[in-house]
Design an enzyme around this catalytic site. Structure first.
Site, short mmCIF file in Angstrom:
data_model
loop_
_atom_site.label_atom_id
_atom_site.label_comp_id
_atom_site.label_asym_id
_atom_site.label_seq_id
_atom_site.Cartn_x
_atom_site.Cartn_y
_atom_site.Cartn_z
N TYR A 171 -6.98 -44.84 48.34
CA TYR A 171 -7.01 -43.61 49.14
C TYR A 171 -6.01 -42.58 48.61
O TYR A 171 -6.33 -41.40 48.46
CB TYR A 171 -6.72 -43.97 50.59
CG TYR A 171 -6.66 -42.82 51.56
CD1 TYR A 171 -7.81 -42.17 51.97
CD2 TYR A 171 -5.44 -42.41 52.10
CE1 TYR A 171 -7.76 -41.13 52.88
CE2 TYR A 171 -5.37 -41.39 53.02
CZ TYR A 171 -6.53 -40.74 53.40
OH TYR A 171 -6.47 -39.71 54.31
N LYS A 175 -6.95 -38.92 47.13
CA LYS A 175 -6.46 -37.71 47.78
C LYS A 175 -5.57 -36.88 46.84
O LYS A 175 -5.54 -35.65 46.95
CB LYS A 175 -5.69 -38.09 49.05
CG LYS A 175 -6.59 -38.59 50.18
CD LYS A 175 -7.66 -37.57 50.55
CE LYS A 175 -8.37 -37.92 51.84
NZ LYS A 175 -9.45 -36.95 52.16
#
Length: 303
Positions: A171, A175
């Site tokens: 993640y 991001k």
């Protein structure tokens, strides 16, 4: 009274729940016609349902707004292209894109398998790139036809992308990649009348309410709900509006009642020998420079 997005058409991905839902409702309340995209998957990306997207469309229409459902998979070329096509076929135009879709498969790095890496990078990073690419192709064609748009893109990063987050290597990497994509897109698309910015929100969603349960809980005493996703949406609405003219290539943090402009990488202490360093010299110099540098912010979840 007309809102600041009256007459504008905005597509929002991942708009069936959480932040995306809040954004879609807030945009509609300010006059936008909204394409509500959501695949209706579980928190880990499993399954699919048209229900979440339709519920948001129904809520917007019940309040007198205009919205249309889109349940295509925006991590595929076909799904991303159909998102743009839905806006054009339904409303005749597309003025803004809010990339928000995502899910989590958290693991420590030593336990993170390739499938969980690929799935999270696909939904967050590819799921930003493909809708952006197809929207940008439309806006470029409009500009070349003499109809230069006043278009906006709002990408969704995270504090995990800015600082890292323990147990979220997939993640955090995705991001962080969104931030790089935002900067490139802002530079490349300016000539076509497109502004591109990114947001790192902190709010209560399916992805945060269990991971950060202590800080995400809603108050029970009627005080300000600092982690409500609706707190983030006003900035998103403004970034989608014509009123945000001239703002591009920027990254914002939004949490509770606070908005912060993030300033990114800037050169810190530096030394130039004018010739090649030896390894020992390079190490000694690096330590001297680090002693005068600003310490990094801690990674989320680090001891």
């Amino acid at each position: 009274m007309p809102g600041i997005c009256t007459g504008r058409v905005v597509a929002v991905t991942g708009a069936g729940r959480g932040l995306g839902r809040a954004h879609a409702l807030a945009l509609a309340a300010e006059g936008a016609q909204v394409v509500v995209n959501d695949l209706g998957v579980a928190a880990d990306g499993a399954g699919a349902s048209s229900g979440p997207a339709q519920h948001v469309v129904d809520a917007i229409r019940a309040r007198g707004g205009r919205a249309v459902r889109h349940t295509g998979d925006i991590t595929t070329t076909e799904g991303a292209a159909s998102l743009v096509a839905t806006a054009l076929d339904t409303y005749g135009r597309l003025d803004a894109l809010v990339n928000n879709a995502g899910f989590l498969r958290d693991r420590m790095l030593v336990n993170l398998d390739e499938d969980d890496w690929d799935a999270v990078v696909r939904v967050h990073l590819t799921g930003h790139f493909l809708p952006l690419r197809h929207a940008a192709a439309h806006w470029r064609a409009e500009a070349k036809a003499g109809r230069t748009p006043d278009a906006r893109v709002v990408n969704t990063s995270s504090g995990a992308g800015l600082l890292g987050s323990v147990g979220q290597g997939n993640y955090s990497a995705a991001k962080a990649g969104i931030l790089g994509l935002t900067l490139v897109a802002a530079a490349e698309l300016a000539r076509y009348g497109v502004q591109v910015n990114a947001l790192a929100p902190a709010a209560r969603t399916r992805m945060t309410e269990r991971t950060f349960a202590g800080t995400m809980a809603a108050p029970t005493d009627g005080t300000f709900d600092a982690m409500a996703p609706e707190n983030v949406s006003p900035l998103v609405v403004w970034l989608c509006a014509a009123a945000s003219a001239g703002v591009t290539g920027r990254v914002f943090e939004a949490e509770a009642g606070r908005i912060t402009v993030m300033e990114g990488w800037h050169p810190g202490p530096s030394a130039d020998k004018g010739a090649r360093w030896t390894p020992a010299e390079a190490g000694e110099t690096a330590r001297e420079l680090l002693a005068g540098a600003r310490p990094p912010q801690p990674v989320y979840g680090a001891p």
